[in-house]
Design an enzyme around this catalytic site. Structure first.
Site, PDB file in Angstrom:
ATOM      1  N   ASP A   1     -42.450   1.099 -17.326  1.00 34.20           N
ATOM      2  CA  ASP A   1     -41.211   1.087 -18.097  1.00 34.20           C
ATOM      3  C   ASP A   1     -41.317   0.543 -19.370  1.00 34.20           C
ATOM      4  O   ASP A   1     -40.392   0.520 -20.425  1.00 34.20           O
ATOM      5  CB  ASP A   1     -39.952   0.219 -17.261  1.00 34.20           C
TER       6      ASP A   1
ATOM      7  N   GLN B   1     -35.593  -0.241 -10.815  1.00 34.20           N
ATOM      8  CA  GLN B   1     -34.559   0.207 -11.262  1.00 34.20           C
ATOM      9  C   GLN B   1     -33.671  -0.780 -11.598  1.00 34.20           C
ATOM     10  O   GLN B   1     -33.289  -1.560 -11.234  1.00 34.20           O
ATOM     11  CB  GLN B   1     -34.001   1.427 -10.429  1.00 34.20           C
TER      12      GLN B   1
ATOM     13  N   LYS C   1     -36.624  10.801 -10.613  1.00 29.75           N
ATOM     14  CA  LYS C   1     -38.129  10.215 -10.877  1.00 29.75           C
ATOM     15  C   LYS C   1     -39.219  10.521  -9.767  1.00 29.75           C
ATOM     16  O   LYS C   1     -40.214  11.057 -10.237  1.00 29.75           O
ATOM     17  CB  LYS C   1     -37.918   8.837 -11.240  1.00 29.75           C
TER      18      LYS C   1
HETATM   19  N1  GUN Z   1     -31.572   2.020 -15.784  1.00 29.13           N
HETATM   20  C1  GUN Z   1     -31.219   2.792 -16.703  1.00 29.13           C
HETATM   21  N2  GUN Z   1     -32.239   3.164 -17.667  1.00 29.13           N
HETATM   22  C2  GUN Z   1     -33.285   2.625 -16.848  1.00 29.13           C
HETATM   23  C3  GUN Z   1     -34.863   2.784 -17.299  1.00 29.13           C
HETATM   24  O1  GUN Z   1     -35.395   3.537 -18.221  1.00 29.13           O
HETATM   25  N3  GUN Z   1     -35.593   2.075 -16.364  1.00 29.13           N
HETATM   26  C4  GUN Z   1     -35.350   1.157 -15.316  1.00 29.13           C
HETATM   27  N4  GUN Z   1     -35.927   0.542 -14.720  1.00 29.13           N
HETATM   28  N5  GUN Z   1     -33.929   1.116 -15.075  1.00 29.13           N
HETATM   29  C5  GUN Z   1     -33.024   1.869 -15.865  1.00 29.13           C
END
Ligand code: GUN
Length: 289
Positions: free
Chosen positions: A121, A98, A54
């Site tokens: 998100d 996350q 990311k």
């Molecule tokens: N953990 C697995 N997929 C995601 C996601 O799309 N966003 C976040 N914040 N955590 C994750």
């Protein structure tokens, strides 16, 4: 019949170019550089890889990213205090925590602390609820990525039978709501569904997000269906695979996404889209520089 293999990497590249142009415009018009704060707790290896990807993707399109790492012993109160600081910081347009978080911390309380207008998100209850009436601020990134893929391939969902396999809060449920908004007829299947094939065989578009390698085999797929594989599974020999038996199903489908190289690159891309979108909203509210 041999399916069109949808190139998620190429679609992601094209969409990221457009996002990068929007970031440049923000800088020229408003002197604003979009900013994303990423909070990661503990040392889950998969989360570390996702967060690194990311941050790298942000740099490529002109988004400032700041990764904040916390030990697994961090308290919920400390995390909430950090998020409140980020909510108040005008240089931060998006906040992402996350997941997973350690079991001592309430995911719900953490996600609900994030300001709705920074929830890139799309996991805040307000944004999740907004999906029900087709008025969310930020759609969650993976289903948003699937929607972009379908748009890019000129595949309309209106009036189609769509079966979504998997009913998670992050993918299956929001995907179903987004498809209903576009007037598809949607069936949602999950681990308790009896005779899954009865539903998948009806699908003009089949979206699979179950986390089970080879769950979908050719006899479960209608000839000419569009098959979108959201699964990412690691096989014992180290290879990645999706939830769909690709070799067989690709001979029956009209379109199919591969794993890797299908939906995966689009998830991060839509996070970039939401972050630049958040910066655009904030800049418009504040007016020109
Ligand atoms: N953990 C697995 N997929 C995601 C996601 O799309 N966003 C976040 N914040 N955590 C994750």
């Amino acid at each position: 019949m041999s399916a069109v293999i949808i190139d998620g990497v190429a679609i992601a590249r094209k969409v990221r170019t457009e996002i990068s142009e929007r970031a440049q415009k923000l800088l020229a018009q408003y002197k604003v550089v979009p900013g994303l704060a990423v909070i990661i707790v503990g040392n889950d290896p998969a989360s570390a890889v996702y967060v690194r990807n990311k941050a790298r993707a942000c740099a490529e399109v002109g988004i400032n990213s700041d990764v904040m790492r916390f030990d697994a012993t961090v308290t919920e109160a400390e995390l909430i205090a950090q998020i409140e600081k980020l909510n108040a910081n005008p240089a931060v347009h998006g906040i992402l925590v996350q997941l997973p978080l350690p079991p001592t911390i309430s995911v719900r309380r953490i996600l609900e602390t994030i300001a709705v207008e920074k929830d890139v998100d799309g996991f805040h209850l307000y944004n999740v609820g907004g999906l029900v009436i087709g008025d969310t601020v930020f759609p969650p990134c993976t289903p948003y990525g699937v929607q972009k893929i379908l748009e890019h391939e000129n595949i309309s969902v209106e009036g189609k039978n769509v079966t979504v396999v998997g009913a998670s809060n992050i993918v299956g449920k929001p995907m179903a709501l987004m498809l209903m908004q576009k007037e598809a007829t949607v069936a949602v299947c999950h681990v308790k569904t009896r005779n899954l094939a009865e539903y998948t065989i009806l699908a003009d578009i089949l979206v699979v997000a179950a986390g089970k390698p080879n769950l979908i085999v050719p006899q479960m797929v209608k000839t000419g269906a569009v098959v979108i594989d959201v699964g990412i599974n690691r096989l014992p020999d180290g290879r990645l695979c999706g939830d769909v038996e690709f070799e067989g199903v690709s001979k029956k489908a009209s379109h199919i996404t591969p794993v890797p190289g299908g939906v995966g690159p689009m998830t991060v891309t839509m996070l970039l889209d939401n972050t630049v979108g958040a910066a655009e909203r904030a800049a418009k509210l504040r007016g020109p520089a």
